[in-house]
Motif scaffolding. Structure first.
Motif, PDB file in Angstrom:
ATOM      1  N   GLY A 192     -58.225  40.125  25.422  1.00 20.69           N
ATOM      2  CA  GLY A 192     -57.554  39.850  26.689  1.00 20.69           C
ATOM      3  C   GLY A 192     -56.400  38.671  26.515  1.00 20.69           C
ATOM      4  O   GLY A 192     -56.359  37.900  25.672  1.00 20.69           O
ATOM      5  N   PHE A 193     -55.390  38.934  27.469  1.00 24.07           N
ATOM      6  CA  PHE A 193     -54.403  37.872  27.556  1.00 24.07           C
ATOM      7  C   PHE A 193     -54.057  37.334  28.855  1.00 24.07           C
ATOM      8  O   PHE A 193     -54.123  38.367  29.953  1.00 24.07           O
ATOM      9  N   ASN A 194     -53.366  36.305  29.092  1.00 26.43           N
ATOM     10  CA  ASN A 194     -52.724  35.909  30.254  1.00 26.43           C
ATOM     11  C   ASN A 194     -51.178  35.441  29.899  1.00 26.43           C
ATOM     12  O   ASN A 194     -51.034  34.185  29.500  1.00 26.43           O
ATOM     13  N   THR A 195     -50.305  36.289  29.796  1.00 24.57           N
ATOM     14  CA  THR A 195     -49.049  36.211  29.384  1.00 24.57           C
ATOM     15  C   THR A 195     -48.081  35.739  30.514  1.00 24.57           C
ATOM     16  O   THR A 195     -47.620  36.774  31.213  1.00 24.57           O
ATOM     17  N   PRO A 196     -47.427  34.562  30.487  1.00 24.74           N
ATOM     18  CA  PRO A 196     -46.178  34.389  31.524  1.00 24.74           C
ATOM     19  C   PRO A 196     -45.275  35.410  31.370  1.00 24.74           C
ATOM     20  O   PRO A 196     -44.889  36.058  30.241  1.00 24.74           O
ATOM     21  N   SER A 197     -44.441  35.803  32.535  1.00 22.17           N
ATOM     22  CA  SER A 197     -43.475  36.769  32.551  1.00 22.17           C
ATOM     23  C   SER A 197     -42.251  36.487  31.889  1.00 22.17           C
ATOM     24  O   SER A 197     -41.309  37.103  31.531  1.00 22.17           O
ATOM     25  N   VAL A 198     -42.142  35.055  31.791  1.00 24.77           N
ATOM     26  CA  VAL A 198     -40.619  34.332  31.264  1.00 24.77           C
ATOM     27  C   VAL A 198     -41.327  33.321  30.361  1.00 24.77           C
ATOM     28  O   VAL A 198     -42.269  32.423  30.351  1.00 24.77           O
ATOM     29  N   ASN A 199     -40.421  33.171  29.186  1.00 20.87           N
ATOM     30  CA  ASN A 199     -40.676  32.197  27.900  1.00 20.87           C
ATOM     31  C   ASN A 199     -40.367  30.719  28.759  1.00 20.87           C
ATOM     32  O   ASN A 199     -39.037  30.586  29.074  1.00 20.87           O
ATOM     33  N   HIS A 242     -46.043  33.498  37.440  1.00 21.56           N
ATOM     34  CA  HIS A 242     -46.277  35.118  37.330  1.00 21.56           C
ATOM     35  C   HIS A 242     -46.535  35.272  35.862  1.00 21.56           C
ATOM     36  O   HIS A 242     -46.073  34.863  34.983  1.00 21.56           O
ATOM     37  N   LEU A 243     -47.610  36.229  35.875  1.00 18.74           N
ATOM     38  CA  LEU A 243     -48.167  36.712  34.433  1.00 18.74           C
ATOM     39  C   LEU A 243     -47.790  38.123  34.517  1.00 18.74           C
ATOM     40  O   LEU A 243     -47.813  39.098  35.402  1.00 18.74           O
ATOM     41  N   MET A 244     -47.511  38.689  33.350  1.00 16.56           N
ATOM     42  CA  MET A 244     -47.059  39.939  33.102  1.00 16.56           C
ATOM     43  C   MET A 244     -48.157  40.883  33.008  1.00 16.56           C
ATOM     44  O   MET A 244     -49.285  40.349  32.609  1.00 16.56           O
ATOM     45  N   GLY A 245     -48.240  42.254  33.285  1.00 11.28           N
ATOM     46  CA  GLY A 245     -49.234  43.093  32.722  1.00 11.28           C
ATOM     47  C   GLY A 245     -48.950  43.600  31.423  1.00 11.28           C
ATOM     48  O   GLY A 245     -49.047  42.817  30.458  1.00 11.28           O
ATOM     49  N   GLY A 246     -49.049  44.867  31.308  1.00 12.57           N
ATOM     50  CA  GLY A 246     -49.195  45.270  29.885  1.00 12.57           C
ATOM     51  C   GLY A 246     -50.581  45.666  29.391  1.00 12.57           C
ATOM     52  O   GLY A 246     -50.746  45.968  28.243  1.00 12.57           O
ATOM     53  N   THR A 247     -51.445  45.965  30.146  1.00 17.17           N
ATOM     54  CA  THR A 247     -52.968  46.521  29.904  1.00 17.17           C
ATOM     55  C   THR A 247     -52.683  47.944  29.115  1.00 17.17           C
ATOM     56  O   THR A 247     -52.005  48.769  29.577  1.00 17.17           O
TER      57      THR A 247
END
Length: 309
Positions: A192-199, A242-247
């Motif tokens: 699983g991940f919680n990745t911000p949409s911007v660095n 904001h967190l990105m998707g990408g599942t």
């Protein structure tokens, strides 16, 4: 010959700071019911599935973050999810913030078999971010403040008819993660991940490049270890962050076989043939025949870069 494990990758949309565990668990149960209707055997939820991504907030006293942690698993708030999984005869994996009886704090995930028993636990090893408040960042990422590096290694469990391993978020970017599990014959890695949409360090690195790096890491890990990878996002706008998707689900050839669109709660269900891992494991990635460990010493002998003289 085939061994099919039908997996539901269960993305969660944003979890707001004010949302309760009971509200989140109800959303997870709804996804499980949908997965059951689509004949899934195993459901995978994101990192920190029970809460918002709280390491974005700075507390001078880090103990103020303890309400985000679970001191027992299952606990009364999460027990309904375990009950539903048992009723559905479905295995599951999800991430949460773990507070141990000794007072240690980990970013953890568990593996639960179809009888409702916890058969495996993983604690995130590659913690990103920083310890102290950093005013130069677009947003804070304080995992190093609130969590300790995982102390369980990268184990693999024989369960649900296959060999299954876990990792969490930033772990997916490190080839060592997959290779240590690959050396145990892993057939499916769930994460699983919680990745911000911007660095936070580089504002020009936005959603498109973040998703590219995500897919690249997961596809490479799957291909180079001839295993399935199921990567599941928590996505969307959490209290203005904001967190990105990408599942997605990647097969042992490194191909994306399914990817979920959007950033809301949702599932993709994929029948994964665990026997499809055999070809790669018996040919190009037959480790016993092809690995040359006498040349790999630097990987474990040093941490940072050592340039030649």
């Amino acid at each position: 010959m085939s061994r099919i494990l039908t997996v539901a990758a269960a993305q969660l949309g944003p979890i707001q700071k004010a949302e309760t565990r009971a509200e989140v668990v109800a959303r997870m149960i709804a996804l499980m019911e949908e997965a059951k209707a689509k004949r899934a055997d195993f459901i995978v939820y994101p990192e920190l599935a029970l809460t918002t991504f709280f390491p974005r907030w700075y507390h001078e006293d880090r103990a103020e973050a303890d309400p985000w942690f679970e001191a027992a698993m299952p606990n009364p708030q999460v027990q309904p999810l375990f009950d539903k999984a048992l009723e559905c005869g479905m295995g599951m994996s999800f991430g949460y913030a773990e507070l141990t009886p000794e007072g240690q704090h980990f970013n953890s995930s568990i593996l639960v078999d179809k009888t409702g028993a916890i058969v495996g636990k993983y604690r995130k090893i590659h913690l990103p971010g920083h310890v102290d408040y950093d005013e130069t960042r677009a947003h804070q990422h304080l995992e190093k403040r609130y969590f300790e590096p995982g102390d369980l290694g990268f184990p693999v469990w024989r369960t649900m008819g296959g060999l299954i391993g876990m990792c969490i978020c930033n772990d997916r970017r490190w080839p060592e993660t997959y290779r240590v599990m690959g050396l145990q014959g892993v057939e499916m890695v769930v994460l699983g991940f919680n990745t911000p949409s911007v660095n936070g360090h580089r504002s020009g690195e936005g959603l498109a490049q973040r998703l590219f790096h995500h897919r690249l890491s997961v596809q490479a890990g799957a291909y180079q270890n001839s295993c399935w990878v199921v990567a599941v996002a928590k996505a969307g706008d959490e209290d203005g962050n904001h967190l990105m998707g990408g599942t997605l689900v990647v097969n042992p050839d490194g191909e994306i076989v399914a990817e979920l669109e959007g950033e809301a709660d949702g599932i993709i269900v994929v029948p994964c043939d665990l026997d499809a891992t055999r070809f790669g494991k018996e040919t190009i990635f037959d480790f016993a025949r092809h690995r040359r460990i006498e040349h790999y010493g630097a990987i474990t002998a040093q941490v940072g870069v050592v340039e030649p003289d």
